[in-house]
Write a protein that holds these residues in place. Structure first.
Motif, PDB file in Angstrom:
ATOM      1  N   MET A   1       0.853  -1.165   0.000  1.00  0.00           N
ATOM      2  CA  MET A   1       0.000   0.000   0.000  1.00  0.00           C
ATOM      3  C   MET A   1       0.909   1.242   0.000  1.00  0.00           C
ATOM      4  N   ILE A   2       0.450   2.283  -0.669  1.00  0.00           N
ATOM      5  CA  ILE A   2       1.220   3.516  -0.789  1.00  0.00           C
ATOM      6  C   ILE A   2       0.641   4.565   0.162  1.00  0.00           C
ATOM      7  N   PHE A   3       1.525   5.150   0.980  1.00  0.00           N
ATOM      8  CA  PHE A   3       1.126   6.186   1.930  1.00  0.00           C
ATOM      9  C   PHE A   3       2.000   7.409   1.739  1.00  0.00           C
ATOM     10  N   ASP A   4       1.380   8.586   1.802  1.00  0.00           N
ATOM     11  CA  ASP A   4       2.131   9.833   1.754  1.00  0.00           C
ATOM     12  C   ASP A   4       2.612  10.168   3.156  1.00  0.00           C
ATOM     13  N   CYS A   5       3.868  10.571   3.259  1.00  0.00           N
ATOM     14  CA  CYS A   5       4.421  10.999   4.538  1.00  0.00           C
ATOM     15  C   CYS A   5       3.738  12.302   4.952  1.00  0.00           C
ATOM     16  N   PRO A   6       3.262  12.400   6.200  1.00  0.00           N
ATOM     17  CA  PRO A   6       2.613  13.642   6.631  1.00  0.00           C
ATOM     18  C   PRO A   6       3.585  14.810   6.737  1.00  0.00           C
ATOM     19  N   SER A   7       4.877  14.518   6.819  1.00  0.00           N
ATOM     20  CA  SER A   7       5.869  15.564   6.974  1.00  0.00           C
ATOM     21  C   SER A   7       6.449  16.042   5.641  1.00  0.00           C
ATOM     22  N   LYS A   9       5.794  14.544   2.507  1.00  0.00           N
ATOM     23  CA  LYS A   9       4.903  14.190   1.392  1.00  0.00           C
ATOM     24  C   LYS A   9       5.472  13.122   0.447  1.00  0.00           C
ATOM     25  N   THR A  10       6.581  12.490   0.815  1.00  0.00           N
ATOM     26  CA  THR A  10       7.143  11.415   0.007  1.00  0.00           C
ATOM     27  C   THR A  10       6.205  10.212   0.048  1.00  0.00           C
ATOM     28  N   GLN A  11       6.032   9.562  -1.101  1.00  0.00           N
ATOM     29  CA  GLN A  11       5.213   8.362  -1.129  1.00  0.00           C
ATOM     30  C   GLN A  11       6.047   7.177  -0.648  1.00  0.00           C
ATOM     31  N   ASN A  12       5.461   6.400   0.265  1.00  0.00           N
ATOM     32  CA  ASN A  12       6.125   5.250   0.848  1.00  0.00           C
ATOM     33  C   ASN A  12       5.291   4.004   0.623  1.00  0.00           C
ATOM     34  N   ARG A  13       5.934   2.923   0.179  1.00  0.00           N
ATOM     35  CA  ARG A  13       5.233   1.652   0.057  1.00  0.00           C
ATOM     36  C   ARG A  13       5.394   0.935   1.391  1.00  0.00           C
ATOM     37  N   VAL A  14       4.234   0.643   1.998  1.00  0.00           N
ATOM     38  CA  VAL A  14       4.226  -0.033   3.286  1.00  0.00           C
ATOM     39  C   VAL A  14       3.607  -1.411   3.090  1.00  0.00           C
ATOM     40  N   PRO A  15       4.318  -2.465   3.470  1.00  0.00           N
ATOM     41  CA  PRO A  15       3.730  -3.791   3.358  1.00  0.00           C
ATOM     42  C   PRO A  15       2.431  -3.859   4.169  1.00  0.00           C
ATOM     43  N   VAL A  16       1.440  -4.539   3.647  1.00  0.00           N
ATOM     44  CA  VAL A  16       0.139  -4.617   4.310  1.00  0.00           C
ATOM     45  C   VAL A  16       0.280  -5.107   5.750  1.00  0.00           C
ATOM     46  N   ALA A  17       1.172  -6.034   5.985  1.00  0.00           N
ATOM     47  CA  ALA A  17       1.355  -6.579   7.330  1.00  0.00           C
ATOM     48  C   ALA A  17       1.781  -5.500   8.327  1.00  0.00           C
ATOM     49  N   ARG A  18       2.329  -4.372   7.845  1.00  0.00           N
ATOM     50  CA  ARG A  18       2.789  -3.309   8.745  1.00  0.00           C
ATOM     51  C   ARG A  18       1.910  -2.061   8.699  1.00  0.00           C
ATOM     52  N   THR A  20      -0.884  -1.198  10.124  1.00  0.00           N
ATOM     53  CA  THR A  20      -1.382  -0.673  11.394  1.00  0.00           C
ATOM     54  C   THR A  20      -0.286  -0.551  12.454  1.00  0.00           C
ATOM     55  N   SER A  21       0.951  -0.929  12.125  1.00  0.00           N
ATOM     56  CA  SER A  21       2.052  -0.753  13.070  1.00  0.00           C
ATOM     57  C   SER A  21       2.776   0.549  12.737  1.00  0.00           C
ATOM     58  N   ARG A  22       3.816   0.827  13.455  1.00  0.00           N
ATOM     59  CA  ARG A  22       4.547   2.074  13.259  1.00  0.00           C
ATOM     60  C   ARG A  22       5.619   1.956  12.185  1.00  0.00           C
ATOM     61  N   ALA A  23       5.240   2.179  10.945  1.00  0.00           N
ATOM     62  CA  ALA A  23       6.206   2.252   9.857  1.00  0.00           C
ATOM     63  C   ALA A  23       6.767   3.678   9.838  1.00  0.00           C
ATOM     64  N   HIS A  24       7.893   3.856   9.184  1.00  0.00           N
ATOM     65  CA  HIS A  24       8.525   5.175   9.107  1.00  0.00           C
ATOM     66  C   HIS A  24       8.810   5.542   7.660  1.00  0.00           C
ATOM     67  N   CYS A  25       8.792   6.832   7.388  1.00  0.00           N
ATOM     68  CA  CYS A  25       9.093   7.349   6.061  1.00  0.00           C
ATOM     69  C   CYS A  25      10.532   6.988   5.691  1.00  0.00           C
ATOM     70  N   GLY A  26      10.706   6.496   4.474  1.00  0.00           N
ATOM     71  CA  GLY A  26      12.039   6.136   4.011  1.00  0.00           C
ATOM     72  C   GLY A  26      12.956   7.331   3.816  1.00  0.00           C
ATOM     73  N   LYS A  27      12.384   8.519   3.647  1.00  0.00           N
ATOM     74  CA  LYS A  27      13.196   9.711   3.397  1.00  0.00           C
ATOM     75  C   LYS A  27      13.509  10.482   4.677  1.00  0.00           C
ATOM     76  N   CYS A  28      12.451  10.850   5.438  1.00  0.00           N
ATOM     77  CA  CYS A  28      12.673  11.723   6.594  1.00  0.00           C
ATOM     78  C   CYS A  28      12.513  11.008   7.942  1.00  0.00           C
ATOM     79  N   GLU A  49      -3.515  -9.123  -1.732  1.00  0.00           N
ATOM     80  CA  GLU A  49      -2.460  -8.841  -0.761  1.00  0.00           C
ATOM     81  C   GLU A  49      -3.059  -8.316   0.543  1.00  0.00           C
ATOM     82  N   LEU A  50      -4.005  -7.409   0.438  1.00  0.00           N
ATOM     83  CA  LEU A  50      -4.626  -6.840   1.633  1.00  0.00           C
ATOM     84  C   LEU A  50      -5.303  -7.921   2.471  1.00  0.00           C
TER      85      LEU A  50
END
Length: 140
Positions: A1-7, A9-18, A20-28, A49-50
């Motif tokens: 799943m693709i999520f935009d960083c709230p800080s 705005k970089t798009q991050n691919r987050v595995p579905v398994a993570r 609802t857990s605390r993933a972090h932006c790959g850039k910031c 996948e979901l």
């Protein structure tokens, strides 16, 4: 799943398994919070996948753009996604764009919401209703 960083705005691919857990932006490295809005499903692979990888229950709204009751229930699904962000994932499947998924689950009327637990359909409800009624009827 693709999520935009709230800080940043970089798009991050987050595995579905993570999701609802605390993933972090790959850039910031800002924490990416669990989704607090319904996730639009764009392909059968994304849907699979979901359902397969989610660590929490998944509520899937089967809808279509031409459907008035679907538009009426949309804000209620937004509210449900906000209140259940850490405990469940709310997703949307456009039955016009992904008819194979709708057919596989025998969707005959929309909106229909199906609750998936551990990769299986646990319960379903149809019709426009409040977020509280959806949660209650699906036993969330």
């Amino acid at each position: 799943m693709i999520f935009d960083c709230p800080s940043c705005k970089t798009q991050n691919r987050v595995p579905v398994a993570r999701v609802t857990s605390r993933a972090h932006c790959g850039k910031c490295k800002t924490a990416l919070t669990p989704p607090d809005r319904p996730l639009a499903i764009h392909s059968e692979a994304e849907f699979e996948e979901l359902i397969r990888e989610a660590q929490v229950p998944v509520v899937v709204d089967f809808w279509a753009d031409w459907c008035g009751p679907c538009h009426a229930v949309a804000p209620e699904l937004e509210a449900l996604a906000r209140t259940k962000a850490k405990d469940a994932i709310v997703a949307k499947v456009d039955t016009e764009a992904l008819p194979n998924i709708a057919g596989r689950f025998g969707i005959r009327s929309i909106p229909t919401m199906i609750l998936f637990r551990e990769q299986r359909e646990a319960k379903r409800v149809s019709g426009a209703m409040t977020a509280q009624a959806i949660a209650s009827n699906l036993a969330l």
